[in-house]
Design an enzyme around this catalytic site. Structure first.
Site, mmCIF file in Angstrom:
data_model
loop_
_atom_site.group_PDB
_atom_site.id
_atom_site.type_symbol
_atom_site.label_atom_id
_atom_site.label_comp_id
_atom_site.label_asym_id
_atom_site.label_seq_id
_atom_site.Cartn_x
_atom_site.Cartn_y
_atom_site.Cartn_z
ATOM 1 N N GLY A 57 0.979 -1.279 0.041
ATOM 2 C CA GLY A 57 0.039 -0.253 -0.681
ATOM 3 C C GLY A 57 0.778 1.375 -0.046
ATOM 4 O O GLY A 57 1.774 1.349 -0.028
ATOM 5 N N THR A 112 -0.306 9.182 1.746
ATOM 6 C CA THR A 112 0.150 10.655 1.618
ATOM 7 C C THR A 112 1.956 10.680 1.456
ATOM 8 O O THR A 112 1.881 11.491 0.734
ATOM 9 C CB THR A 112 -0.415 11.134 2.280
ATOM 10 N N VAL A 165 3.943 1.752 2.129
ATOM 11 C CA VAL A 165 3.769 0.406 3.159
ATOM 12 C C VAL A 165 3.723 -0.565 2.965
ATOM 13 O O VAL A 165 3.249 -1.480 1.228
ATOM 14 C CB VAL A 165 2.389 0.172 3.647
ATOM 15 N N LYS A 205 6.368 1.066 7.381
ATOM 16 C CA LYS A 205 6.081 2.504 6.745
ATOM 17 C C LYS A 205 6.753 3.104 6.511
ATOM 18 O O LYS A 205 8.139 3.833 7.772
ATOM 19 C CB LYS A 205 4.358 3.357 7.412
ATOM 20 N N ASP A 233 -9.670 11.091 11.124
ATOM 21 C CA ASP A 233 -9.503 10.194 9.540
ATOM 22 C C ASP A 233 -10.244 8.237 9.855
ATOM 23 O O ASP A 233 -9.877 7.663 9.271
ATOM 24 C CB ASP A 233 -8.520 10.566 9.044
#
Length: 294
Positions: free
Chosen positions: A16, A19, A23, A38, A131
């Site tokens: 993944g 912003t 990952v 990450k 979020d």
């Protein structure tokens, strides 16, 4: 020349991106298990570490809850920082849209309980996520829910400060944010949890629109267009207009929420109350009759 991270992690695969980082999954030869990494690139000495990454680092080091993704380690290198997390199987978005099977009601109930317990813990410790969405809620190999991605999270204190309204993905954004209230607080997380609750049960977003005004009008069609009489101070919000269409609102029903029973519908309605003052808290939600048989 190999970096320390290249020596430490093997079988690295991209899973993944966000912003401010990519990952990966990998095997950690130090922790001796599969992990998620990450990678955060440092743009330059002047800019340093992105503020969202710093915020996530500082908050995750203070959070310790079984339903919040665990930060295992931090590795600093010259051009990037590696955040090492426990590895989860998939996120809720995958489970809702790609798993090809409806989520059983008993599992939805357990996931909602775990989500609300994690949010209750955050709020009790002076943090709101800002979020919450299916992409940021992970499921681990034991089928346990884990809230992740605290890049937009903030610590709060009284009196409340002014906050930006550029938070929370559109479909999960509370009306006070859409109306430009800079003094929003923890009820925005409850709103997002409520919308996620509907999406888990119905496999579609509740406020599906492509623009902020579209989502706002859909909210008004449900709850009625607010005024200072129904929501004190709402007409002073930056994006409020007296030219808004005047909707009367309507009652949520089992017909419009066909996969809810009466208790689920009642909890959902309390989580998406229009005025944040009237919105149920995480603690109150966990005491709701919906969770009696969990």
């Amino acid at each position: 020349m190999e970096s320390l991270s290249d020596e430490r992690f093997t079988n690295k695969k991209k899973i993944g991106s966000g912003t401010y980082g990519v990952v990966y999954s990998a095997y950690d030869n130090v922790l001796e298990k599969e992990v998620a990494i990450k990678d955060i690139k440092l743009e330059g000495e002047e800019e340093g570490i992105p503020s969202t990454a710093l915020r996530e680092l500082s908050l995750l080091q203070d959070l310790d809850h079984k339903n919040i993704v665990k930060l295992e380690d931090i590795i600093c290198e010259e051009s990037k920082i590696h955040l090492v997390f426990e590895l989860c199987k998939y996120d809720l978005k995958y489970l809702i849209y790609d798993y090809k099977k409806p989520i059983p009601p008993v599992k939805i109930k357990r996931f909602m309980k775990e989500l609300l317990e994690s949010i209750e813990y955050c709020h009790a410790n002076g943090i709101f996520h800002r979020d919450l969405k299916p992409n940021n809620i992970l499921i681990d190999h034991n089928d346990e829910l884990k809230v992740a991605d605290f890049g937009l999270a903030r610590a709060f204190s009284l009196p409340m400060k002014d906050y930006t309204h550029e938070v929370v993905t559109l479909w999960y954004r509370a009306p006070e944010i859409l109306l430009g209230d800079n003094n929003y607080s923890v009820p925005i997380d409850i709103w997002a949890c409520g919308v996620i609750f509907y999406e888990l049960a119905h496999e579609k977003p509740f406020f599906y629109e492509q623009s902020e005004i579209g989502v706002l009008f859909k909210i008004f069609q449900l709850h009625g267009t607010p005024t200072d009489e129904t929501w004190e101070g709402v007409e002073k919000f930056r994006f409020y207009s007296k030219k808004f269409p005047k909707w009367k609102g309507k009652e949520l029903s089992l017909e419009s929420c066909r996969n809810f029973d009466e208790e689920a519908l009642d909890l959902f309605s309390k989580m998406i109350a229009l005025n944040p003052i009237n919105r149920i808290s995480a603690t109150e939600a966990l005491r709701h009759p919906y969770f009696t048989d969990v």
